[in-house]
Write an enzyme that holds these catalytic residues in place. Structure first.
Site, PDB file in Angstrom:
ATOM      1  N   HIS A 149       6.750 -18.673 -14.266  1.00  0.00           N
ATOM      2  CA  HIS A 149       6.007 -17.748 -13.694  1.00  0.00           C
ATOM      3  C   HIS A 149       5.930 -16.154 -14.148  1.00  0.00           C
ATOM      4  CE1 HIS A 149      10.147 -16.892 -12.515  1.00  0.00           C
ATOM      5  NE2 HIS A 149       9.790 -15.571 -12.369  1.00  0.00           N
ATOM      6  N   GLU A 241      10.410 -19.893  -7.085  1.00  0.00           N
ATOM      7  CA  GLU A 241      10.894 -20.341  -5.996  1.00  0.00           C
ATOM      8  C   GLU A 241       9.740 -21.489  -5.812  1.00  0.00           C
ATOM      9  OE1 GLU A 241      12.568 -16.369  -4.154  1.00  0.00           O
ATOM     10  OE2 GLU A 241      10.516 -16.886  -3.610  1.00  0.00           O
ATOM     11  N   HIS A 361      11.640 -14.788   5.866  1.00  0.00           N
ATOM     12  CA  HIS A 361      12.529 -14.846   7.263  1.00  0.00           C
ATOM     13  C   HIS A 361      12.011 -13.723   8.171  1.00  0.00           C
ATOM     14  CE1 HIS A 361      14.280 -10.795   6.245  1.00  0.00           C
ATOM     15  NE2 HIS A 361      14.369 -11.510   5.045  1.00  0.00           N
ATOM     16  N   GLU A 442      22.333 -16.623  -3.338  1.00  0.00           N
ATOM     17  CA  GLU A 442      22.168 -15.474  -4.073  1.00  0.00           C
ATOM     18  C   GLU A 442      21.779 -14.197  -2.976  1.00  0.00           C
ATOM     19  OE1 GLU A 442      18.543 -15.600  -6.388  1.00  0.00           O
ATOM     20  OE2 GLU A 442      19.302 -16.925  -7.932  1.00  0.00           O
ATOM     21  N   ASN A 443      22.028 -13.161  -3.565  1.00  0.00           N
ATOM     22  CA  ASN A 443      21.645 -11.795  -2.732  1.00  0.00           C
ATOM     23  C   ASN A 443      20.140 -11.630  -2.858  1.00  0.00           C
ATOM     24  OD1 ASN A 443      22.799 -11.285  -5.367  1.00  0.00           O
ATOM     25  ND2 ASN A 443      22.365  -9.069  -4.653  1.00  0.00           N
TER      26      ASN A 443
END
Length: 533
Positions: A149, A241, A361, A442-443
């Site tokens: 990407h 992702e 989210h 992961e953060n």
């Protein structure tokens, strides 16, 4: 009108391949010649035919036996075009500091736009080989993230890495190789999955291009796989992702606060052709002309939209189910195609393969979950959209990687009452447990306070507790000069010890640097001198 039923015929026959390779005992020391090149690759040997590297695997975790390893993701621009490690001396000192603090290894983003930049099938791995050798000589393992990407927002961005130049030339000829929303806005972060298997890249399909890249990576770095390079994360979409670019990636750091719904990315000619074919197959031709009408604008309240609203929303109708099955199914098919190729390529190499799911989210608390739907996750209050992804990953022996581990509902709901990063993450972790697949956490953003670190530990326990053989590791985002600031470094090293179960620092590391701290406090001071800045 009769209610139409829909069976997604585009979902190809699933290849049920077993993934039998497990990480075996690590080689303690490995010497490798630099001439690791194929006929169409540039390797470190092209700079110095007599150069040989000695790679060390002798600084494995001394204090950790029962905990979870911590990796640190490197800056996006750690290597430069032309095969050089950026700020090599500072990088080496930072690596030594990480190793002595008990960090297991580093995550290196390997950019398609750097390695195969100018011509198809011509790969230049030199900078990455040097970076991996440098990490190894400092006592660190490496996870390679194969990034297909774009990085950054444009040429003015200091971390800008576009797609390969020859790919951009093909997109100029055929703009429909890029995703498009209903307004005709093109997203250049990742090639549209609608043309996955079509020979649109100078005789190769995108899947073939990704496969060739992975195969050349394996052949070039084969002597290091399993011993030094212990993991390979395969990029599957924007930001690496498995999702659609419903929002530009640079917006994702704040879009949850503005509550953006995102846009369906189904308006390039390849996606439209697939949608139209599926609609014709079930006798509903009018459903194949484009994405949902009434999905409204990017920043609208979902309750003010015809498609996403709770009462009588089109998402919960036969048409909505048809479209969302197709849209999410295309994403699942894309992920499975890449998983299948990667499993075949890396079979027997002793590396762990993984892929990442986006941390969407900010509408998790609504019935329709609109921002998840536009990203390609058919996840609503009545449907689990993540379990199918976990099943695919499990089928091909992939580890599931996901972010949001540091985020707390109590903080996020103050700014967005519909947001629930903890609810999203728990659902994803349960899917991983059900499918018995390993997990990489992961953060989402670099956060170096104790509350964030404790939240990571809390969510890791949610996944691991009760499992006979839990397999969890954590990728910290990311190494920068703030990480080595005294108080931040103290908190970070304490977090590494807590998560990894390590009771001591690695003392007496002698990688030409004489790092010999006697205590955590001593090493916190040393960390200041090693800042990558």
């Amino acid at each position: 009108m009769a209610i139409a039923t829909f069976a997604p015929s585009f979902c190809c026959t699933r290849f049920r391949l077993t993934h039998s390779h497990k990480l075996q005992s690590q080689t303690r020391r490995l010497s490798v010649s630099c001439r690791l090149n194929s006929s169409n690759s540039l390797s470190p040997a092209d700079n110095n035919n007599n150069n040989r590297y000695k790679l060390h695997d002798g600084a494995s975790s001394q204090g950790r036996r029962n905990g979870s390893p911590v990796f640190v993701k490197l800056p996006e621009d750690s290597t430069m075009i032309g095969g050089k490690v950026k700020r090599r001396k500072a990088m080496a000192q930072s690596f030594k500091a990480l190793a002595a603090a008990g960090v297991e290894g580093v995550v290196v983003e390997v950019w398609w736009g750097v390695v195969e930049r100018d011509r198809p099938g011509v790969y230049d791995w030199r900078g990455y080989f040097d970076l991996i050798v440098l990490a190894s000589n400092c006592g660190l393992k490496v996870r390679a993230l194969l990034a297909f990407h774009q990085c950054g927002s444009g040429p003015g961005d200091p971390k800008w890495v576009p797609l390969p130049q020859w790919v951009l030339e093909e997109i100029d000829k055929d703009p429909d190789l890029a995703y498009s929303d209903r307004f005709g806005r093109r997203n250049m972060e990742y090639i549209s999955l609608g043309c996955d298997i079509l020979p649109v890249l100078r005789g190769r399909s995108p899947i073939q291009a990704y496969t060739d890249f992975m195969r050349n990576f394996r052949d070039t770095f084969r002597p290091l796989l399993g011993a030094i390079i212990t993991g390979v994360q395969v990029g599957m979409g924007p930001a690496g992702e498995l999702r659609y670019p419903s929002l530009p990636s640079q917006k994702l750091t704040w879009s949850w606060r503005s509550r953006e719904l995102g846009e369906f990315q189904c308006y390039d000619k390849y996606m439209l052709a697939s949608l139209n074919a599926c609609a014709r197959e079930i006798g509903m031709r009018e459903w194949g002309d484009g994405g949902p009408i009434g999905a409204s604008n990017l920043m609208q309240d979902p309750e003010h939209t015809e498609f996403f609203r709770t009462d009588n929303g089109l998402w919960n109708t036969a048409y909505g189910n048809f479209f969302l099955e197709w849209y999410s199914g295309m994403l699942l098919l894309h992920g499975e195609r890449i998983c299948r190729e990667a499993e075949t390529i890396f079979r027997g190499t002793r590396v762990n393969t993984s892929a990442k799911v986006g941390g969407i989210h900010w509408h998790y608390g609504t019935p329709s979950h609109p921002s998840e739907l536009t990203a390609g996750y058919y996840n609503t209050s009545t449907r689990d959209g993540f379990l199918p992804i976990a099943r695919i990953f499990g089928r091909y022996g992939f580890t599931l990687c996901c972010s949001c581990f540091e985020m707390r509902d109590v903080d996020e709901k103050q700014m967005n009452p519909f947001s629930s990063p903890e609810g999203f993450l728990r659902q994803l972790l349960l899917a991983a447990r059900i499918c018995e697949i390993p997990l990489e956490g992961e953060n989402s953003a670099t956060s170096l306070d104790d509350a964030a670190f404790q939240q990571v530990i809390k969510m890791s326990k949610f996944y691991s507790e009760g499992l006979e053989k839990p397999s969890f590791s954590f990728n910290f985002l990311r190494m920068d000069k703030n990480m080595f600031e005294y108080h931040n470094w103290v908190r970070f090293t304490r977090f590494v010890r807590q998560l990894s179960g390590s009771s001591i620092f690695r003392a007496k590391l002698d990688f030409r640097g004489d790092i010999r701290p006697s205590s955590a406090s001593d090493f916190a001071k040393v960390g200041l001198a090693f800042a990558y800045c």
